[in-house]
Design a protein around this motif. Structure first.
Motif, PDB file in Angstrom:
ATOM      1  N   THR A 146       6.341  -2.312  -6.453  1.00 54.28           N
ATOM      2  CA  THR A 146       6.158  -1.295  -5.873  1.00 54.28           C
ATOM      3  C   THR A 146       4.725  -1.344  -4.899  1.00 54.28           C
ATOM      4  O   THR A 146       4.605  -0.513  -4.083  1.00 54.28           O
ATOM      5  N   GLU A 197       7.865  -3.867 -14.356  1.00 54.46           N
ATOM      6  CA  GLU A 197       6.903  -2.400 -14.305  1.00 54.46           C
ATOM      7  C   GLU A 197       6.506  -1.753 -12.884  1.00 54.46           C
ATOM      8  O   GLU A 197       6.196  -2.736 -12.365  1.00 54.46           O
ATOM      9  N   ASP A 198       6.313  -0.659 -12.913  1.00 54.97           N
ATOM     10  CA  ASP A 198       5.875   0.055 -11.752  1.00 54.97           C
ATOM     11  C   ASP A 198       4.289   0.011 -11.913  1.00 54.97           C
ATOM     12  O   ASP A 198       3.859   0.756 -12.607  1.00 54.97           O
ATOM     13  N   ARG A 200       2.243   1.256 -10.319  1.00 58.75           N
ATOM     14  CA  ARG A 200       1.437   2.624  -9.854  1.00 58.75           C
ATOM     15  C   ARG A 200       1.316   3.497 -10.991  1.00 58.75           C
ATOM     16  O   ARG A 200       0.409   4.508 -10.966  1.00 58.75           O
ATOM     17  N   THR A 201       2.045   3.350 -12.169  1.00 61.05           N
ATOM     18  CA  THR A 201       2.113   4.144 -13.125  1.00 61.05           C
ATOM     19  C   THR A 201       0.847   3.972 -13.840  1.00 61.05           C
ATOM     20  O   THR A 201      -0.072   5.191 -14.170  1.00 61.05           O
ATOM     21  N   GLU A 202       0.314   2.862 -14.502  1.00 67.20           N
ATOM     22  CA  GLU A 202      -0.986   2.693 -14.899  1.00 67.20           C
ATOM     23  C   GLU A 202      -1.961   1.809 -14.278  1.00 67.20           C
ATOM     24  O   GLU A 202      -3.109   1.507 -14.724  1.00 67.20           O
TER      25      GLU A 202
END
Length: 338
Positions: A146, A197-198, A200-202
């Motif tokens: 992303t 994994e995205d 932007r999450t962490e």
């Protein structure tokens, strides 16, 4: 962005039964996975394979090592380079590690436009002592993320490409009869069973991981093929740069450049062009050394390169005048993206 080291990888382990794993079985597995990738245009002709056989107890003992094998439309039919290599591997006896690797050119999408990378994926199948088969799938693009590896959000690119990767992983798992073990988180991304994994999450593990690590890795790879030099143009600058694209037939191999401030010059490989970009790049850097030894300033060297006798194997400068980029970083970005 396209990288020289994997963005991420997935591994499947298959314990053998009956007559045990064989070189022929490893090849059938690798080619079947190539077919799955090809179904989603994650692999396109023509791939390249290599095969090696080593003693498990002494990896320096190499029984067979063949590379540059073109993956034809039906690579396992009798008479092909791959089938011949597999047949040779199958005649060897002992506690061996048989490794077959396929480098896969493939297509990634942006705004519906297809872009080709000469190594989008790599398939590795290792057979240990005929009792364990380990399959590894690696990817060399951030099109599945992303955010790209320069920390730019790319929701549309992710939407166009990530489902293709997920579908391929599901099909490979069905073929092999188990779910993959995602590779460890790395400086670029964190693999999962279904993709990544995205970030932007962490947040990403590193700020601008591509610029931080990939530029240095590309420079090391380019210069590993060069003899030492006492003096040459600096390869970094804070000024805008002028550059020519290096073309070979219909492919752009890289960009030779000089700084507008006349304080640096160099070559940026187009990573998506694969090995050819680096092989040509060492020769263009040697030409720049020649220009430096003549006492030419970087901008004069760039002009001089347009008059060098053509050498088709390293590409050519076909433009009448150079393009200008606002910074070397922008040119590096171009060379790593498209």
């Amino acid at each position: 962005m396209i990288t020289t080291d994997p963005i991420g990888d997935w591994t499947w382990e298959i314990a053998s039964s009956g007559d045990g794993a064989t070189a022929a079985g490893a090849a059938e597995t690798a080619v079947s996975i190539w077919g799955i990738l090809a179904k989603h245009e994650l692999a396109v002709p023509a791939g390249e394979a290599s095969i090696s056989v080593r003693s498990v107890n002494d990896m320096r003992n190499v029984h067979l090592d063949m590379s540059g094998l073109i993956l034809e439309a039906d690579p396992l039919r009798p008479g092909t380079a791959v089938s011949g290599a597999v047949e040779q591997a199958g005649t060897l006896k002992g506690d061996l590690l048989v490794s077959l690797r396929i480098r896969c050119p493939g297509i990634w999408l942006e705004s519906g436009v297809k872009h080709r990378a000469e190594q989008l994926f790599a398939i590795q199948v290792d057979v240990w002592k005929s009792s364990l088969t380990v399959v590894t799938l690696e990817t060399y693009s951030d099109a599945w993320l992303t955010m790209d590896t320069r920390e730019r959000e790319q929701a549309a690119v992710h939407a166009e490409n990530a489902p293709r990767l997920t579908a391929a992983l599901v099909e490979v798992s069905a073929l092999l009869g188990s779910n993959p073990e995602p590779g460890d988180p790395n400086r670029h991304a964190t693999p999962t069973e279904a993709g990544f994994e995205d970030p932007r999450t962490e947040g990403p593990a590193y700020s601008d991981s591509w610029g931080t690590f990939e530029i240095a890795a590309r420079s090391r790879r380019l210069r590993s093929g060069l003899p030492p030099a006492e003096d040459e143009y600096p390869e970094t600058t804070d000024s805008p740069v002028r550059y020519f694209a290096i073309q070979r037939e219909t492919q752009t191999l890289g960009y030779v450049w000089a700084s507008v401030n006349n304080d640096a010059a160099g070559y940026e490989p187009r990573t998506a062009a694969g090995d050819a970009a680096f092989k040509a790049g060492t020769q263009w850097l040697l030409l720049l050394r020649n220009a430096h030894n003549q006492g030419l300033t970087p901008l004069k060297a760039l002009e001089w390169l347009t008059r060098v006798p053509p050498r088709p194997e390293i590409g050519s400068i076909d433009e009448d005048a150079p393009e200008e980029s606002p910074s070397l970083d922008d040119l590096e970005d171009l060379s790593g993206r498209y």
